[in-house]
Design a protein around this motif. Structure first.
Motif, PDB file in Angstrom:
ATOM      1  N   PHE A   2      26.945 -16.545 -11.970  1.00 52.19           N
ATOM      2  CA  PHE A   2      27.968 -16.051 -11.028  1.00 52.19           C
ATOM      3  C   PHE A   2      29.195 -15.625 -11.819  1.00 52.19           C
ATOM      4  CE2 PHE A   2      31.402 -16.303  -7.888  1.00 52.19           C
ATOM      5  CZ  PHE A   2      30.828 -15.582  -6.843  1.00 52.19           C
ATOM      6  N   GLU A   3      29.845 -14.541 -11.374  1.00 51.10           N
ATOM      7  CA  GLU A   3      31.071 -14.077 -12.028  1.00 51.10           C
ATOM      8  C   GLU A   3      32.242 -14.239 -11.067  1.00 51.10           C
ATOM      9  OE1 GLU A   3      29.700 -10.002 -13.075  1.00 51.10           O
ATOM     10  OE2 GLU A   3      30.017 -10.650 -15.157  1.00 51.10           O
ATOM     11  N   LEU A   4      33.268 -14.948 -11.518  1.00 52.27           N
ATOM     12  CA  LEU A   4      34.478 -15.116 -10.704  1.00 52.27           C
ATOM     13  C   LEU A   4      35.584 -14.293 -11.337  1.00 52.27           C
ATOM     14  CD1 LEU A   4      35.743 -16.567  -8.271  1.00 52.27           C
ATOM     15  CD2 LEU A   4      36.446 -18.388  -9.825  1.00 52.27           C
ATOM     16  N   ARG A   5      36.091 -13.306 -10.578  1.00 51.63           N
ATOM     17  CA  ARG A   5      37.042 -12.350 -11.138  1.00 51.63           C
ATOM     18  C   ARG A   5      38.484 -12.813 -10.991  1.00 51.63           C
ATOM     19  NH1 ARG A   5      34.701  -7.744 -12.550  1.00 51.63           N
ATOM     20  NH2 ARG A   5      32.581  -7.372 -11.858  1.00 51.63           N
ATOM     21  N   GLY A   6      39.369 -12.094 -11.707  1.00 55.94           N
ATOM     22  CA  GLY A   6      40.808 -12.347 -11.581  1.00 55.94           C
ATOM     23  C   GLY A   6      41.463 -12.541 -12.926  1.00 55.94           C
ATOM     24  N   CYS A   7      42.739 -12.225 -13.015  1.00 57.19           N
ATOM     25  CA  CYS A   7      43.490 -12.392 -14.256  1.00 57.19           C
ATOM     26  C   CYS A   7      44.875 -12.948 -13.912  1.00 57.19           C
ATOM     27  CB  CYS A   7      43.604 -11.074 -15.003  1.00 57.19           C
ATOM     28  SG  CYS A   7      44.422 -11.235 -16.606  1.00 57.19           S
ATOM     29  N   PRO A   8      44.982 -14.294 -13.719  1.00 57.28           N
ATOM     30  CA  PRO A   8      43.901 -15.258 -13.825  1.00 57.28           C
ATOM     31  C   PRO A   8      43.149 -15.389 -12.506  1.00 57.28           C
ATOM     32  CG  PRO A   8      45.932 -16.419 -13.378  1.00 57.28           C
ATOM     33  CD  PRO A   8      46.285 -14.955 -13.463  1.00 57.28           C
ATOM     34  N   ILE A   9      42.120 -16.237 -12.538  1.00 57.91           N
ATOM     35  CA  ILE A   9      41.340 -16.500 -11.320  1.00 57.91           C
ATOM     36  C   ILE A   9      42.198 -17.213 -10.269  1.00 57.91           C
ATOM     37  CG2 ILE A   9      39.057 -16.557 -12.385  1.00 57.91           C
ATOM     38  CD1 ILE A   9      39.386 -19.629 -12.572  1.00 57.91           C
ATOM     39  N   ASN A  10      41.715 -17.122  -9.034  1.00 58.10           N
ATOM     40  CA  ASN A  10      42.388 -17.793  -7.926  1.00 58.10           C
ATOM     41  C   ASN A  10      41.843 -19.222  -7.812  1.00 58.10           C
ATOM     42  OD1 ASN A  10      42.077 -18.738  -5.047  1.00 58.10           O
ATOM     43  ND2 ASN A  10      43.486 -17.055  -4.714  1.00 58.10           N
ATOM     44  N   LYS A  11      42.735 -20.185  -7.728  1.00 53.90           N
ATOM     45  CA  LYS A  11      42.303 -21.592  -7.755  1.00 53.90           C
ATOM     46  C   LYS A  11      41.444 -21.954  -6.536  1.00 53.90           C
ATOM     47  CE  LYS A  11      45.405 -25.138  -6.067  1.00 53.90           C
ATOM     48  NZ  LYS A  11      46.557 -26.000  -6.235  1.00 53.90           N
ATOM     49  N   THR A  12      41.764 -21.378  -5.376  1.00 54.49           N
ATOM     50  CA  THR A  12      40.958 -21.684  -4.173  1.00 54.49           C
ATOM     51  C   THR A  12      39.534 -21.168  -4.354  1.00 54.49           C
ATOM     52  OG1 THR A  12      42.992 -21.401  -2.921  1.00 54.49           O
ATOM     53  CG2 THR A  12      40.958 -21.489  -1.645  1.00 54.49           C
ATOM     54  N   GLN A  13      39.417 -19.965  -4.956  1.00 49.05           N
ATOM     55  CA  GLN A  13      38.072 -19.425  -5.198  1.00 49.05           C
ATOM     56  C   GLN A  13      37.327 -20.281  -6.224  1.00 49.05           C
ATOM     57  OE1 GLN A  13      38.345 -15.181  -6.089  1.00 49.05           O
ATOM     58  NE2 GLN A  13      38.146 -14.725  -3.918  1.00 49.05           N
ATOM     59  N   LEU A  14      38.055 -20.796  -7.209  1.00 51.54           N
ATOM     60  CA  LEU A  14      37.415 -21.662  -8.208  1.00 51.54           C
ATOM     61  C   LEU A  14      36.886 -22.931  -7.542  1.00 51.54           C
ATOM     62  CD1 LEU A  14      36.703 -22.402 -11.128  1.00 51.54           C
ATOM     63  CD2 LEU A  14      39.016 -23.323 -11.368  1.00 51.54           C
ATOM     64  N   LEU A  15      37.679 -23.503  -6.645  1.00 53.94           N
ATOM     65  CA  LEU A  15      37.224 -24.712  -5.941  1.00 53.94           C
ATOM     66  C   LEU A  15      35.991 -24.405  -5.090  1.00 53.94           C
ATOM     67  CD1 LEU A  15      40.695 -26.198  -4.952  1.00 53.94           C
ATOM     68  CD2 LEU A  15      39.054 -27.208  -6.536  1.00 53.94           C
ATOM     69  N   GLU A  16      35.956 -23.205  -4.500  1.00 51.93           N
ATOM     70  CA  GLU A  16      34.784 -22.801  -3.717  1.00 51.93           C
ATOM     71  C   GLU A  16      33.548 -22.719  -4.612  1.00 51.93           C
ATOM     72  OE1 GLU A  16      33.479 -22.485  -0.899  1.00 51.93           O
ATOM     73  OE2 GLU A  16      31.837 -21.068  -1.259  1.00 51.93           O
ATOM     74  N   VAL A  17      33.723 -22.176  -5.840  1.00 44.09           N
ATOM     75  CA  VAL A  17      32.592 -22.079  -6.773  1.00 44.09           C
ATOM     76  C   VAL A  17      32.079 -23.483  -7.112  1.00 44.09           C
ATOM     77  CG1 VAL A  17      31.964 -21.495  -9.161  1.00 44.09           C
ATOM     78  CG2 VAL A  17      33.211 -19.844  -7.756  1.00 44.09           C
ATOM     79  N   LEU A  18      32.998 -24.409  -7.391  1.00 47.44           N
ATOM     80  CA  LEU A  18      32.590 -25.776  -7.753  1.00 47.44           C
ATOM     81  C   LEU A  18      31.923 -26.477  -6.567  1.00 47.44           C
ATOM     82  CD1 LEU A  18      35.723 -26.857  -9.839  1.00 47.44           C
ATOM     83  CD2 LEU A  18      33.445 -26.314 -10.709  1.00 47.44           C
ATOM     84  N   THR A  19      32.487 -26.297  -5.368  1.00 53.28           N
ATOM     85  CA  THR A  19      31.914 -26.922  -4.164  1.00 53.28           C
ATOM     86  C   THR A  19      30.514 -26.365  -3.894  1.00 53.28           C
ATOM     87  OG1 THR A  19      34.154 -27.024  -3.286  1.00 53.28           O
ATOM     88  CG2 THR A  19      32.399 -27.449  -1.731  1.00 53.28           C
ATOM     89  N   ALA A  20      30.391 -25.025  -4.016  1.00 51.38           N
ATOM     90  CA  ALA A  20      29.080 -24.390  -3.780  1.00 51.38           C
ATOM     91  C   ALA A  20      28.057 -24.933  -4.769  1.00 51.38           C
ATOM     92  CB  ALA A  20      29.209 -22.872  -3.933  1.00 51.38           C
ATOM     93  N   PHE A  21      28.479 -25.095  -6.021  1.00 49.12           N
ATOM     94  CA  PHE A  21      27.564 -25.624  -7.037  1.00 49.12           C
ATOM     95  C   PHE A  21      27.094 -27.031  -6.651  1.00 49.12           C
ATOM     96  CE2 PHE A  21      27.502 -28.611 -10.586  1.00 49.12           C
ATOM     97  CZ  PHE A  21      26.315 -28.216 -11.183  1.00 49.12           C
ATOM     98  N   LEU A  22      28.046 -27.857  -6.191  1.00 46.50           N
ATOM     99  CA  LEU A  22      27.697 -29.241  -5.828  1.00 46.50           C
ATOM    100  C   LEU A  22      26.722 -29.294  -4.649  1.00 46.50           C
ATOM    101  CD1 LEU A  22      31.138 -31.050  -6.207  1.00 46.50           C
ATOM    102  CD2 LEU A  22      29.018 -31.612  -7.404  1.00 46.50           C
ATOM    103  N   HIS A  23      26.806 -28.279  -3.766  1.00 46.88           N
ATOM    104  CA  HIS A  23      25.938 -28.272  -2.585  1.00 46.88           C
ATOM    105  C   HIS A  23      24.711 -27.380  -2.765  1.00 46.88           C
ATOM    106  CE1 HIS A  23      29.691 -29.931  -0.902  1.00 46.88           C
ATOM    107  NE2 HIS A  23      28.852 -30.620  -0.157  1.00 46.88           N
TER     108      HIS A  23
END
Ligand code: SF4
Ligand code: SF4
Length: 263
Positions: free
Chosen positions: A136-157
């Protein structure tokens, strides 16, 4: 006594980058404590010197590939990682350092360094996906923290992250922003830029300069024509596509199309 289940192991890796995306993870603060309850932060040298050996269940990779050493290192990271997610413009598009791809890097070296013979670097800066499979690629310079948390949550589930691949324009509409292009003729890359920032710049009456990189099916040719019709010279349109995501394919193509044109 029953043993508690093993927590998934997280590793965070740095390649050519400014560390800003890793800082977004540290910036999660309160949420980071909750994350640490669910994931073992096994290898994150920006946060802790304690490193737990791989393999890892999830690797977050920041930065682009600019040296032969890093080209070999990312292969090793991939082998040690069950899932690999790239974070930020450097890792997903080559970053601002990919401006070298448009020029002769040896010429830069001779100008910048007193002893260029000591510098070992590749001629290009490339995204991680040019070297290994990326989940998965998460974009941004820098990335958005809420989107990062979504990536981590999705991974856990065990599901795919819910990160809509829409444009910044859509975020403007959701916020009720008046369009800076339509209302004031201010050049804006929002129509071709991936959402995630909450239309930050247009919310302050500024045009978007594309730090989240291209959205899916970005029609950069149409926007380029529109910007020129607004009075933007070709050289300026070229420069506006050559920033943090200069080497992302739609931005690269459009910048090169304007490089060849005279006003
Ligand atoms: S201000 Fe920019 S991002 Fe917002 S709607 Fe207009 S063109 Fe799109
Ligand atoms: S440049 Fe564009 S993508 Fe970046 S923060 Fe501003 S509006 Fe958002």
């Amino acid at each position: 006594m029953a043993r508690s289940p093993r927590k998934p192991k997280l590793a965070v890796w740095k390649f050519a980058s400014c560390d800003g995306c890793q800082l977004s993870l540290l910036d999660c603060e309160d949420e980071l404590l909750a994350i640490a309850g669910e994931i073992e932060i096994a290898n994150f040298v920006e946060a802790s010197r304690a490193v737990v050996k791989g393999p890892y269940d999830l690797s977050l990779v920041e930065g682009s590939i600019t040296t032969a050493h890093d080209a070999a290192r990312i292969q090793h990271v991939r082998k040690m990682s069950k899932h690999l997610v790239t974070i930020g413009a450097c890792a997903t598009a080559g970053g601002i350092q990919a401006l070298r791809n448009f020029k002769d890097v040896k010429e830069f070296l001779s100008i910048v360094y007193a002893k260029p013979e000591y510098i070992e670097t590749l001629a290009t800066s490339t995204p991680i996906s040019a070297h290994v499979r990326v989940d998965f690629e998460l974009r941004g310079c820098p990335i958005n923290k809420t989107q990062l948390l979504e990536v981590l949550t999705a991974f856990l589930h065990g599901r795919r992250p819910n990160i809509p691949d829409q444009s910044v324009c859509m975020e403007c509409k959701l916020k009720g922003n008046v369009c800076v292009m339509v209302a004031h003729g201010t050049p804006c890359l929002g129509p071709v830029t991936h959402s995630g920032c909450g239309a930050l710049c247009p919310s302050y009456d500024r045009g978007c300069y594309g730090c989240f990189g291209p959205k899916e099916n970005a029609n950069t040719a149409s926007l380029g024509t529109w910007l020129h019709d607004l009075g933007m010279p070709h050289a300026e349109i070229m420069r506006s596509f050559q920033t943090y995501n200069a080497a992302a394919e739609p931005f690269r193509k459009e910048s090169e199309a304007h490089e060849k044109q005279n006003d």
